[in-house]
Design an enzyme around this catalytic site. Sequence first.
Site, PDB file in Angstrom:
ATOM      1  N   GLY A 245       0.812  -1.211   0.000  1.00 25.49           N
ATOM      2  CA  GLY A 245       0.000   0.000   0.000  1.00 25.49           C
ATOM      3  C   GLY A 245       0.844   1.259   0.000  1.00 25.49           C
ATOM      4  N   GLU A 246       0.369   2.290   0.712  1.00 26.68           N
ATOM      5  CA  GLU A 246       1.063   3.574   0.736  1.00 26.68           C
ATOM      6  C   GLU A 246       2.373   3.518   1.514  1.00 26.68           C
ATOM      7  OE1 GLU A 246      -1.830   7.203   0.708  1.00 26.68           O
ATOM      8  OE2 GLU A 246      -2.759   5.654   1.951  1.00 26.68           O
TER       9      GLU A 246
ATOM     10  N   ALA B 183       4.697   1.300   1.074  1.00 22.36           N
ATOM     11  CA  ALA B 183       5.768   0.771   0.241  1.00 22.36           C
ATOM     12  C   ALA B 183       6.701   1.905  -0.169  1.00 22.36           C
ATOM     13  CB  ALA B 183       5.193   0.099  -0.999  1.00 22.36           C
ATOM     14  N   PRO B 184       8.026   1.652  -0.202  1.00 20.46           N
ATOM     15  CA  PRO B 184       8.943   2.715  -0.614  1.00 20.46           C
ATOM     16  C   PRO B 184       8.714   3.150  -2.061  1.00 20.46           C
ATOM     17  CG  PRO B 184      10.080   0.605  -0.406  1.00 20.46           C
ATOM     18  CD  PRO B 184       8.718   0.414   0.165  1.00 20.46           C
ATOM     19  N   ASN B 185       8.379   2.206  -2.925  1.00 18.27           N
ATOM     20  CA  ASN B 185       8.072   2.514  -4.317  1.00 18.27           C
ATOM     21  C   ASN B 185       6.683   1.959  -4.623  1.00 18.27           C
ATOM     22  OD1 ASN B 185      10.834   3.506  -4.801  1.00 18.27           O
ATOM     23  ND2 ASN B 185      11.396   1.356  -4.639  1.00 18.27           N
TER      24      ASN B 185
ATOM     25  N   VAL C 161       3.106   1.117  -6.542  1.00 17.85           N
ATOM     26  CA  VAL C 161       2.563   0.777  -7.856  1.00 17.85           C
ATOM     27  C   VAL C 161       1.079   1.149  -7.887  1.00 17.85           C
ATOM     28  CG1 VAL C 161       2.152  -1.033  -9.566  1.00 17.85           C
ATOM     29  CG2 VAL C 161       4.207  -1.112  -8.123  1.00 17.85           C
TER      30      VAL C 161
ATOM     31  N   LYS D 293       4.701   2.344 -11.688  1.00 19.12           N
ATOM     32  CA  LYS D 293       5.533   2.256 -10.485  1.00 19.12           C
ATOM     33  C   LYS D 293       6.208   3.600 -10.263  1.00 19.12           C
ATOM     34  CE  LYS D 293       8.957  -0.547  -8.079  1.00 19.12           C
ATOM     35  NZ  LYS D 293       9.665  -1.837  -8.038  1.00 19.12           N
TER      36      LYS D 293
ATOM     37  N   ASP E  46      14.409  -9.575  -6.223  1.00 17.14           N
ATOM     38  CA  ASP E  46      13.293  -9.871  -5.314  1.00 17.14           C
ATOM     39  C   ASP E  46      12.237 -10.764  -5.961  1.00 17.14           C
ATOM     40  OD1 ASP E  46      14.478  -8.175  -3.389  1.00 17.14           O
ATOM     41  OD2 ASP E  46      13.538  -6.432  -4.313  1.00 17.14           O
TER      42      ASP E  46
END
Length: 481
Positions: free
Chosen positions: A72-73, A75-77, A79, A93, A187
Amino acid sequence: MGCCESSLFERTHSQRDHQDTHLPPHHEPPSSSSSLPDPATNGASNFIEFSFLDLKAATNNFSSNNIVSENGEKAPNIVYKGRLNNRQWIAVKKFTKTAWPDPQQFVEEARGVGKLRHKRLANLIGYCCEGDERLLVAEFMPNDTLAKHLFHWENQTIEWAMRLRVALYIAEALDYCNIEGLPSYHDLNAYRVLFDENDDPCLSCFGLMKNRNGRVTPESVIYSFGTVLMNLLSGKHIPPSHALDMIRGKNIILLMDSHLEGKFSMEEATVVVDLASQCLQYEPRERPSTKDLCATLSPLQTKPDVPSSVMLPSAKHEEAQPTPQRPLSPMGEACSRMDLTAIHQILVMIHYRDDEGTNELSFQEWTQQMRDTLEARKHGDHAFRDKDFKTAIDFYSQFINVGTMVSPTVYARRSLCYLFSDQPDASLLDAMQAQCVYPDWPTAFYMQSVALAKLNMHTDATDMLNEGAALEEKKQRGKAP
């Protein structure tokens, strides 16, 4: 594998145009926005440079409602799903400002990945590099991730033949990337495996972009593939560091997903377990190549003519978290709002009162090791109170790893520390461990709810909230005169 057909890119996009009935309503971008190039008509050779305004309009101003990344929000990056003026759905992204400080390096990397076109990939179709903004644009896969279908299914799990298809298709994607000179995939995990409008599994192209989180080699990609095989076999989210331990000395029946009992071929399962074991070898040179993966998995495909849509359980796209059925306590309310600060305050306030009865120690057990264990917990508590969550994780991990005492509160506290550190998977595992130690503890269910919500598993999150509320209600009834 070989290279894909030249018409593949046009074909996949013509299919994407017919998926509207599978997706939630979307706010159309304003008619005044710039006219975007149409990737569907320009062929695979045309890799598009989008403007930031183009993508801002396509994602409804990067609305939180459009977020599809697993964290969700937080996350560092992040989507986002978006829609171009030609009504094509896309995945965008958006990187943090510091992820790609060198714009030229970002553009070169993006263009390199953008040259790839394959039916086993969610292909990269463009990018944006304006000022500090760094964004990638890929084909949107509407039918969720392997993680959702494997770990958080609602009505039925993925059948065995479909799991074998997932393994082969991802192996074919990796083999194609290897042939095209991009063997390093970052990853690789169950969240990187996506399902398209036909429910065919595809590998996200985003993992092909270099990141700054350590060196990736072709051999380490094979190791990660081995962990994905373990996920497919067991139906569990197994940390990479524990994957090989799961195989050693285990009966295959015990290793397999219990929901597949009587519904898989022991001979095929043995081949997959052996392949996973090879992928997880300590020595990189002893691991198989991507071509070996394909050669091993291809003969296991027993239903090649059955469409994936028949074998994959139907996906439900839930945009909002359903309302819990029972009134919630302050802890339940904080968890339903995913208010980590409020959860922290409550855990600090209740201290260890819920641990009573989970540890009964004799006088002889008060050894130096016990004193050291309690000292580690004490340091963890100080760090937790001061919101130094990384230090708290370290000390709580020392307490847990010694194993002399078992504390559901420590698991709950470390679970929250992981949430503050943007690690919802680890948080979920700790909340589940808290439940194992104290099966009727509402807080364990509430913490699972928050972690599941962070993973966009909203139905599961609500179920956990309701179970926690039911346990609290039961406790209150028990206290009534």
